[in-house]
Design an enzyme around this catalytic site. Structure first.
Site, PDB file in Angstrom:
ATOM      1  N   GLY A   1      63.326  77.451  57.858  1.00 39.86           N
ATOM      2  CA  GLY A   1      64.362  77.430  58.882  1.00 39.86           C
ATOM      3  C   GLY A   1      65.366  76.331  58.586  1.00 39.86           C
ATOM      4  O   GLY A   1      65.768  75.585  59.464  1.00 39.86           O
ATOM      5  N   HIS A   2      65.722  76.219  57.305  1.00 39.61           N
ATOM      6  CA  HIS A   2      66.718  75.231  56.899  1.00 39.61           C
ATOM      7  C   HIS A   2      67.240  75.584  55.512  1.00 39.61           C
ATOM      8  O   HIS A   2      66.700  76.486  54.845  1.00 39.61           O
ATOM      9  CB  HIS A   2      66.115  73.822  56.917  1.00 39.61           C
ATOM     10  CG  HIS A   2      64.975  73.625  55.971  1.00 39.61           C
ATOM     11  ND1 HIS A   2      63.673  73.487  56.372  1.00 39.61           N
ATOM     12  CD2 HIS A   2      64.948  73.578  54.619  1.00 39.61           C
ATOM     13  CE1 HIS A   2      62.898  73.330  55.322  1.00 39.61           C
ATOM     14  NE2 HIS A   2      63.651  73.402  54.241  1.00 39.61           N
ATOM     15  N   ALA A   3      68.297  74.855  55.094  1.00 40.18           N
ATOM     16  CA  ALA A   3      68.814  74.968  53.726  1.00 40.18           C
ATOM     17  C   ALA A   3      68.976  73.549  53.188  1.00 40.18           C
ATOM     18  O   ALA A   3      68.966  72.586  53.952  1.00 40.18           O
ATOM     19  CB  ALA A   3      70.157  75.691  53.719  1.00 40.18           C
TER      20      ALA A   3
ATOM     21  N   ARG B   1      66.332  79.363  54.101  1.00 42.97           N
ATOM     22  CA  ARG B   1      65.042  80.004  53.864  1.00 42.97           C
ATOM     23  C   ARG B   1      64.139  79.893  55.080  1.00 42.97           C
ATOM     24  O   ARG B   1      64.133  78.877  55.786  1.00 42.97           O
ATOM     25  CB  ARG B   1      64.345  79.451  52.621  1.00 42.97           C
ATOM     26  CG  ARG B   1      63.429  78.246  52.758  1.00 42.97           C
ATOM     27  CD  ARG B   1      64.144  76.973  53.037  1.00 42.97           C
ATOM     28  NE  ARG B   1      65.250  76.704  52.149  1.00 42.97           N
ATOM     29  CZ  ARG B   1      65.118  76.116  50.967  1.00 42.97           C
ATOM     30  NH1 ARG B   1      63.952  75.702  50.571  1.00 42.97           N
ATOM     31  NH2 ARG B   1      66.181  75.850  50.241  1.00 42.97           N
TER      32      ARG B   1
END
Ligand code: TYD
Length: 138
Positions: free
Chosen positions: A51-53, A98
């Site tokens: 839940g981040h990039a 992702r």
């Protein structure tokens, strides 16, 4: 860079009746130096991670045990990859959102990262990530 650059890397396998062996060499099997290794384990059923990039971080994600799904999104296209072999690694380049879910019981997700942990390298907010992706595409 885009999700087209994020592919499964087939790592070397030394098969042996005593048990198989796989290795990863920096700048040979993956296109960067490894500065950090971390792993997710004891993941409860139904949990979601990621839940981040990352702005600059390169990563190789390996299912050391069990399996899980990785959903990739570069702001233009999306793809989902199921990892379930300890000799496969998913290379994830910078600027990819992702999410990881569908962890099997006992799954271990190991990540070989190109740099030390740095919170300022994260996008934790999807909208902010998309704004910056659009800036770099222009
Ligand atoms: P995060 O990267 O959000 O985990 P995931 O992508 O697996 O869901 O990290 C969760 C927490 O752990 C967050 O508080 C930062 C911390 N952390 C470290 O201190 N060092 C690390 O190397 C990593 C990956 C996370």
């Amino acid at each position: 860079m885009s999700i087209q650059d994020c592919n499964i890397i087939d790592l070397p396998r030394i098969t042996d009746p005593r048990g198989n062996l796989t290795f990863v060499e920096a700048n040979r099997h993956i296109p960067y130096d490894i500065r950090r290794v971390y792993y997710l384990y004891d993941v409860p059923g139904g949990a979601e991670r990621g839940g981040h990039a990352h702005k600059a971080l390169h990563q190789l994600i390996i299912a050391m045990s069990g399996s899980f799904d990785i959903h990739l999104d570069d702001g233009c296209a999306k793809k989902t990859i199921h990892l379930n072999r300890s000799y496969n690694g998913l290379y994830v380049c910078p600027m990819i959102w992702r999410e990881i879910d569908n962890f099997s019981s006992g799954a271990v997700c190991m990540v070989l990262a190109s740099d030390y942990y740095d919170e300022s390298d994260y996008y934790r907010n999807y909208s902010t990530f998309i704004i910056d992706v659009k800036k770099t595409v222009k």
